[in-house]
Design a protein around this motif. Structure first.
Motif, PDB file in Angstrom:
ATOM      1  N   THR A  68      29.720 -34.414 -15.278  1.00 56.09           N
ATOM      2  CA  THR A  68      30.113 -33.563 -15.089  1.00 56.09           C
ATOM      3  C   THR A  68      29.036 -32.706 -14.005  1.00 56.09           C
ATOM      4  OG1 THR A  68      30.557 -32.948 -16.967  1.00 56.09           O
ATOM      5  CG2 THR A  68      29.841 -30.906 -16.291  1.00 56.09           C
ATOM      6  N   ILE A  69      29.260 -31.941 -13.231  1.00 56.22           N
ATOM      7  CA  ILE A  69      27.863 -31.610 -12.073  1.00 56.22           C
ATOM      8  C   ILE A  69      27.386 -30.802 -12.847  1.00 56.22           C
ATOM      9  CG2 ILE A  69      28.344 -30.692  -9.430  1.00 56.22           C
ATOM     10  CD1 ILE A  69      28.486 -33.828 -10.243  1.00 56.22           C
ATOM     11  N   CYS A  70      25.932 -30.516 -12.486  1.00 54.95           N
ATOM     12  CA  CYS A  70      25.789 -28.928 -13.136  1.00 54.95           C
ATOM     13  C   CYS A  70      26.251 -27.441 -12.254  1.00 54.95           C
ATOM     14  CB  CYS A  70      24.340 -29.360 -12.351  1.00 54.95           C
ATOM     15  SG  CYS A  70      22.508 -27.873 -13.634  1.00 54.95           S
ATOM     16  N   LYS A  71      26.293 -26.491 -13.022  1.00 56.30           N
ATOM     17  CA  LYS A  71      26.266 -25.353 -11.973  1.00 56.30           C
ATOM     18  C   LYS A  71      25.226 -25.079 -11.309  1.00 56.30           C
ATOM     19  CE  LYS A  71      30.338 -24.444 -15.154  1.00 56.30           C
ATOM     20  NZ  LYS A  71      30.846 -23.378 -16.298  1.00 56.30           N
ATOM     21  N   SER A  72      24.398 -25.163 -11.754  1.00 55.65           N
ATOM     22  CA  SER A  72      23.119 -24.898 -11.072  1.00 55.65           C
ATOM     23  C   SER A  72      22.181 -25.339  -9.945  1.00 55.65           C
ATOM     24  CB  SER A  72      21.202 -24.653 -11.854  1.00 55.65           C
ATOM     25  OG  SER A  72      20.859 -23.985 -11.407  1.00 55.65           O
ATOM     26  N   CYS A  73      21.889 -26.950 -10.230  1.00 58.82           N
ATOM     27  CA  CYS A  73      21.968 -27.424  -8.712  1.00 58.82           C
ATOM     28  C   CYS A  73      22.540 -28.413  -8.471  1.00 58.82           C
ATOM     29  CB  CYS A  73      20.228 -28.643  -9.411  1.00 58.82           C
ATOM     30  SG  CYS A  73      21.158 -29.978 -10.480  1.00 58.82           S
ATOM     31  N   GLN A  74      24.000 -28.570  -8.645  1.00 57.83           N
ATOM     32  CA  GLN A  74      24.706 -29.208  -7.655  1.00 57.83           C
ATOM     33  C   GLN A  74      24.945 -30.748  -7.969  1.00 57.83           C
ATOM     34  OE1 GLN A  74      28.144 -27.262  -7.122  1.00 57.83           O
ATOM     35  NE2 GLN A  74      26.662 -26.057  -8.027  1.00 57.83           N
ATOM     36  N   LYS A  75      23.874 -31.300  -8.825  1.00 56.71           N
ATOM     37  CA  LYS A  75      24.179 -32.474  -9.125  1.00 56.71           C
ATOM     38  C   LYS A  75      24.560 -32.803 -10.060  1.00 56.71           C
ATOM     39  CE  LYS A  75      19.891 -32.863  -6.221  1.00 56.71           C
ATOM     40  NZ  LYS A  75      18.434 -33.132  -6.185  1.00 56.71           N
ATOM     41  N   PRO A  76      24.838 -34.443 -10.411  1.00 52.11           N
ATOM     42  CA  PRO A  76      25.706 -34.359 -11.602  1.00 52.11           C
ATOM     43  C   PRO A  76      24.782 -34.709 -13.052  1.00 52.11           C
ATOM     44  CG  PRO A  76      25.443 -36.281 -11.142  1.00 52.11           C
ATOM     45  CD  PRO A  76      24.371 -35.587  -9.652  1.00 52.11           C
TER      46      PRO A  76
END
Length: 283
Positions: A68-76
């Motif tokens: 899943t990609i974090c919606k805040s930092c756009q990292k895994p």
């Protein structure tokens, strides 16, 4: 170490719950149920930005996984679920915040109690060893087994009291500055678990005593510094506060622990504390 992600939501799970709830007469019930399920499912944290996440990965058919990609930092959200436990341990030893977040938030580790007892046993053995080494006597009465055994139990009790004082000092400071540090009430239960887990460096006390050499006092001091550094990182990661407050919390704990050591010294107890001065001739 990555097994915590397997309890994440599967694709379409939230939608299925909404459809089931929506079988009633009103749409409001379905909306409320879906919102409640979404809040309850935020049990993970992004290891990069510390934002809450619903899941670590999605499990598609035939064992195909997608992180899943974090919606805040756009990292895994958690890259460590693909890493070998040895790599995670090395990163934890290096005190990387990402590794600490993975262990504290995204895995289910319930060994903090056993680890605490074992660390206290290691510290008690070190103190008992120092006590026996500094009180050498040729009198046969000094080698009665039960007398030495009770000395070990006494060292264990003293080590437990000092660690309790250290934790109380930390919690007291964080409680006082709580309005300045967090937007919501801090989770002190999780913080206690984090402090217990981050004290794993005390396990190194036994090898330092077994392989005794001229640099043993230096090794013991370095182990103490390493444990404090791990505690510092655990506080910073768990409560998401700055380094200054974490450092002051550690100092508060050390102050109360030192007060406890001074009290034991005043009543003339041989405590063998880490705060005591090591004499080269004792080694």
């Amino acid at each position: 170490m990555g097994t915590g992600g397997r309890s994440g939501l599967r694709p379409g799970k939230g939608t299925a719950e909404g459809v089931t709830a929506g079988k009633g007469n009103t749409d409001g019930v379905a909306t409320t149920t879906t919102a409640t399920a979404a809040v309850a499912s935020c049990q993970y944290r992004c290891i990069e930005c510390n934002q809450e996440a619903n899941e670590l990965y999605r499990d598609y058919n035939h064992g195909v996984l997608k992180i899943t990609i974090c919606k805040s930092c756009q990292k895994p959200v958690d890259k460590y679920i693909e890493y070998d436990p040895v790599i995670i341990l090395i990163n934890a030893i290096l005190c990387k915040a990402q590794a600490y977040r993975h262990i504290l938030f995204n895995t289910k580790i319930n060994m903090h109690g056993k680890l605490c007892i074992f660390c206290l046993l290691c510290e008690a053995y070190l103190r008992w060893w120092q006590l026996q080494d500094s009180n050498q006597n040729t009198d046969p009465d000094d080698f009665i087994r039960y007398a030495k055994e009770w000395d070990f139990y006494r060292m264990f009790a003293i080590a437990s009291l000092e660690q309790t004082a250290f934790f109380i000092g930390i919690f007291t400071f964080l409680w006082v500055v709580r309005p300045m540090t967090a937007e919501k009430k801090p989770n002190f239960v999780l913080l206690l678990k984090a402090l217990l887990l981050s004290s794993y460096g005390k396990l190194l006390l036994i090898p330092a005593v077994i392989w005794e050499h001229d640099y043993t006092p230096l090794c013991l001091r370095l182990i103490k510094v390493f444990v404090l550094t791990s505690n510092f990182q655990a506080i910073r990661v768990t409560l998401n506060i700055n380094r200054k407050l974490s450092f002051l919390a550690i100092l508060s704990g050390l102050l109360l622990e030192s007060t406890m050591v001074y009290f034991f010294q005043r009543i003339e107890w041989d405590i063998g504390s880490d705060c005591a001065v090591y004499k080269p001739q004792d080694f």
